[in-house]
Write a protein that holds these residues in place. Structure first.
Motif, mmCIF file in Angstrom:
data_model
loop_
_atom_site.group_PDB
_atom_site.id
_atom_site.type_symbol
_atom_site.label_atom_id
_atom_site.label_comp_id
_atom_site.label_asym_id
_atom_site.label_seq_id
_atom_site.Cartn_x
_atom_site.Cartn_y
_atom_site.Cartn_z
ATOM 1 N N ARG A 95 -21.817 45.921 30.644
ATOM 2 C CA ARG A 95 -21.932 44.483 30.894
ATOM 3 C C ARG A 95 -21.824 43.721 29.579
ATOM 4 N N GLY A 96 -21.020 42.668 29.586
ATOM 5 C CA GLY A 96 -20.853 41.863 28.391
ATOM 6 C C GLY A 96 -19.922 42.451 27.363
ATOM 7 N N THR A 97 -19.249 43.556 27.706
ATOM 8 C CA THR A 97 -18.287 44.182 26.806
ATOM 9 C C THR A 97 -16.910 44.172 27.465
ATOM 10 N N PRO A 98 -15.844 44.458 26.691
ATOM 11 C CA PRO A 98 -14.516 44.522 27.315
ATOM 12 C C PRO A 98 -14.431 45.553 28.437
ATOM 13 N N LEU A 99 -15.289 46.559 28.405
ATOM 14 C CA LEU A 99 -15.262 47.591 29.437
ATOM 15 C C LEU A 99 -15.875 47.136 30.750
ATOM 16 N N ARG A 100 -16.337 45.901 30.813
ATOM 17 C CA ARG A 100 -16.869 45.399 32.085
ATOM 18 C C ARG A 100 -15.800 45.372 33.172
ATOM 19 N N LEU A 101 -14.517 45.455 32.758
ATOM 20 C CA LEU A 101 -13.440 45.490 33.756
ATOM 21 C C LEU A 101 -13.502 46.737 34.632
ATOM 22 N N LEU A 102 -14.359 47.693 34.249
ATOM 23 C CA LEU A 102 -14.556 48.855 35.113
ATOM 24 C C LEU A 102 -15.198 48.460 36.436
ATOM 25 N N PHE A 103 -15.991 47.400 36.414
ATOM 26 C CA PHE A 103 -16.706 46.969 37.612
ATOM 27 C C PHE A 103 -16.467 45.510 37.978
ATOM 28 N N ASP A 104 -15.959 44.719 37.046
ATOM 29 C CA ASP A 104 -15.653 43.308 37.300
ATOM 30 C C ASP A 104 -14.150 43.116 37.238
ATOM 31 N N ARG A 105 -13.564 42.707 38.350
ATOM 32 C CA ARG A 105 -12.113 42.508 38.364
ATOM 33 C C ARG A 105 -11.757 41.323 37.461
ATOM 34 N N PRO A 106 -10.907 41.540 36.457
ATOM 35 C CA PRO A 106 -10.554 40.455 35.537
ATOM 36 C C PRO A 106 -9.632 39.429 36.189
ATOM 37 N N SER A 107 -9.532 38.267 35.586
ATOM 38 C CA SER A 107 -8.754 37.174 36.167
ATOM 39 C C SER A 107 -7.278 37.524 36.282
ATOM 40 N N TRP A 108 -6.761 38.375 35.367
ATOM 41 C CA TRP A 108 -5.342 38.708 35.438
ATOM 42 C C TRP A 108 -5.011 39.574 36.656
ATOM 43 N N ALA A 109 -6.054 40.150 37.288
ATOM 44 C CA ALA A 109 -5.841 40.961 38.482
ATOM 45 C C ALA A 109 -6.148 40.180 39.751
ATOM 46 N N MET A 110 -6.156 38.859 39.665
ATOM 47 C CA MET A 110 -6.432 38.012 40.818
ATOM 48 C C MET A 110 -5.206 37.188 41.179
ATOM 49 N N LEU A 111 -5.029 36.961 42.470
ATOM 50 C CA LEU A 111 -3.953 36.078 42.919
ATOM 51 C C LEU A 111 -4.287 34.623 42.642
ATOM 52 N N ARG A 112 -5.583 34.302 42.794
ATOM 53 C CA ARG A 112 -6.048 32.934 42.584
ATOM 54 C C ARG A 112 -7.032 32.971 41.435
ATOM 55 N N GLN A 113 -6.544 32.819 40.240
ATOM 56 C CA GLN A 113 -7.379 32.988 39.076
ATOM 57 C C GLN A 113 -8.460 31.923 39.013
ATOM 58 N N GLY A 114 -9.660 32.383 38.685
ATOM 59 C CA GLY A 114 -10.747 31.454 38.419
ATOM 60 C C GLY A 114 -11.602 31.095 39.606
ATOM 61 N N ASP A 115 -11.157 31.318 40.850
ATOM 62 C CA ASP A 115 -11.979 30.886 41.968
ATOM 63 C C ASP A 115 -12.366 32.012 42.909
ATOM 64 N N VAL A 116 -12.187 33.248 42.470
ATOM 65 C CA VAL A 116 -12.578 34.381 43.296
ATOM 66 C C VAL A 116 -13.722 35.110 42.609
ATOM 67 N N PRO A 117 -14.934 35.058 43.137
ATOM 68 C CA PRO A 117 -16.059 35.728 42.487
ATOM 69 C C PRO A 117 -15.904 37.232 42.516
ATOM 70 N N PRO A 118 -16.195 37.923 41.406
ATOM 71 C CA PRO A 118 -16.051 39.376 41.345
ATOM 72 C C PRO A 118 -17.122 40.064 42.176
ATOM 73 N N THR A 119 -16.714 40.655 43.287
ATOM 74 C CA THR A 119 -17.661 41.243 44.215
ATOM 75 C C THR A 119 -18.480 42.340 43.562
ATOM 76 N N ALA A 120 -17.819 43.183 42.764
ATOM 77 C CA ALA A 120 -18.534 44.336 42.215
ATOM 78 C C ALA A 120 -19.638 43.913 41.266
ATOM 79 N N ARG A 121 -19.495 42.696 40.642
ATOM 80 C CA ARG A 121 -20.500 42.290 39.683
ATOM 81 C C ARG A 121 -21.708 41.698 40.367
ATOM 82 N N THR A 122 -21.529 41.101 41.514
ATOM 83 C CA THR A 122 -22.609 40.400 42.183
ATOM 84 C C THR A 122 -23.358 41.334 43.097
ATOM 85 N N PRO A 123 -24.642 41.634 42.804
ATOM 86 C CA PRO A 123 -25.373 42.593 43.629
ATOM 87 C C PRO A 123 -25.350 42.244 45.098
#
Length: 357
Positions: free
Chosen positions: A317-345
């Motif tokens: 968490r808080g490191t570049p490796l957070r992309l293991l569990f948080d989908r980054p914006s570049w992997a979204m169709l609608r950047q910025g408005d899709v909450p990362p499900t894996a990050r939110t308990p």
């Protein structure tokens, strides 16, 4: 302890989801041990829960679908297809990396074969991650069928489930055998939530029901062998799924089961990482100076892989490796408005395996 909802969440659903993830990790931990040692207790228990282990997980996976099913297709595809496709591609690649490195060290000319094996992961996935691969299919099918009444879809899906199709494509067969439960979770969600709230508020009434179900289930599996009959297995799956839901509701009343809710609220995190970690834990146990009984070995692998997954999530968490569990914006169709499900308990995913039900 509060019951019902907290912060808009159905607390007992997390307990139910926690039960499901424990049963899945248990199965794969048993597979990791193999046939080198006897595992009598876990073998017996795994056979008992086999009829409802995956059905319960699929039903829970469909419970919250109504929140998104009427969203526009681009948003729906982003949040329920691309989301899981990203995590599958990432973690399937991570799991394949050791096999790739080992294969190349043994035979430098094996690259073509290894590349073909890697490509096969995106056509015919295996191991626990098959559930991540298959889940988008369930979501899309449900959206396509959203105008069809449940009383039409569910009987057809039940018949298809009992048909036990064997087409040769694992994912297609799994969808056919499990879609009934997923769609039932979607269309019956209001009733399921109401039943869960009632059960959480009346544990004294529910416990005798659970005890009666457990006895009947035990007799049906061990003496009558109903789990080997398609119709019997389906009936056991439906009844067992109800049992798991009621058990989750009752357990939500006790602080002693808070760890189950914690696991359930982070089920995607655990599900993504535990396959790699159970291999690591298994290897570490091989160096134990003390002989370990098979059942104890399975228990240690279960605990180590689940705790390890949660620890890795905490560390990145808080490191570049957070992309293991948080989908980054570049992997979204609608950047910025899709909450990362894996990050939110509160929005964890529910998942499972391929050769495992």
């Amino acid at each position: 302890m509060a019951i019902g909802t907290a912060g808009g969440r159905q607390q007992w659903v997390d307990h139910t989801r926690g039960i499901c993830i424990v049963l899945i990790v248990m199965l794969h931990s048993r597979y990791a041990v193999g046939d080198l040692v006897a595992v009598p207790l876990f073998d017996a228990f795994i056979e008992l829960v086999r009829p409802f282990r995956l059905p319960a997980l699929f039903l829970v996976s469909g419970l919250f679908l109504a929140r998104l099913i009427d969203r526009p297709w681009p948003e729906f595809l982003d949040r329920r297809v691309l989301h899981y496709a990203y995590f599958y591609a990432l973690w399937a690649s991570l799991e394949f990396a050791p096999a790739l490195a080992t294969g190349l060290l043994r035979d430098g000319a094996a690259l073509a074969t290894l590349a073909a094996d890697y490509g096969a992961l995106f056509v015919d996935p295996h191991g626990p991650l098959w559930f991540i691969y298959a889940l988008p299919f369930f979501f899309v099918i449900a959206k396509l069928l959203r105008r069809v009444p449940g009383w039409v879809v569910l009987p057809v899906a039940a018949l298809v489930s009992m048909a036990e199709l064997q087409t040769g494509w694992v994912i297609g067969d799994r969808i056919a055998s499990r879609y009934f439960y997923f769609h039932a979770g979607y269309v019956a969600a209001p009733m399921v939530f109401a039943a869960g709230r009632w059960a959480a508020q009346h544990p004294a009434r529910v416990l005798p029901l659970l005890a009666a179900w457990a006895v009947v289930h035990l007799l049906a599996v061990t003496l009558l062998s109903l789990a080997t009959d398609p119709v019997g297995a389906f009936a056991l799956g439906v009844a067992g799924t109800a049992g798991v839901l009621l058990a989750g509701a009752v357990l939500s009343r006790t602080r002693a089961a808070d760890w189950l809710a914690y696991l359930g609220s982070r089920s995607l995190i655990v599900y993504l990482a535990f396959p790699l970690l159970l291999i690591v834990v298994r290897k570490l146990l091989e160096f134990s100076p003390v002989p370990l009984a098979g059942d104890l070995r399975v228990l240690l692998i279960m605990a180590g892989s689940m705790l390890g997954a949660l620890l890795i999530h905490r560390l990145v968490r808080g490191t570049p490796l957070r992309l293991l569990f948080d989908r980054p914006s570049w992997a979204m169709l609608r950047q910025g408005d899709v909450p990362p499900t894996a990050r939110t308990p509160g929005a964890a995913v529910k998942v499972q395996p391929r050769a495992l039900d």
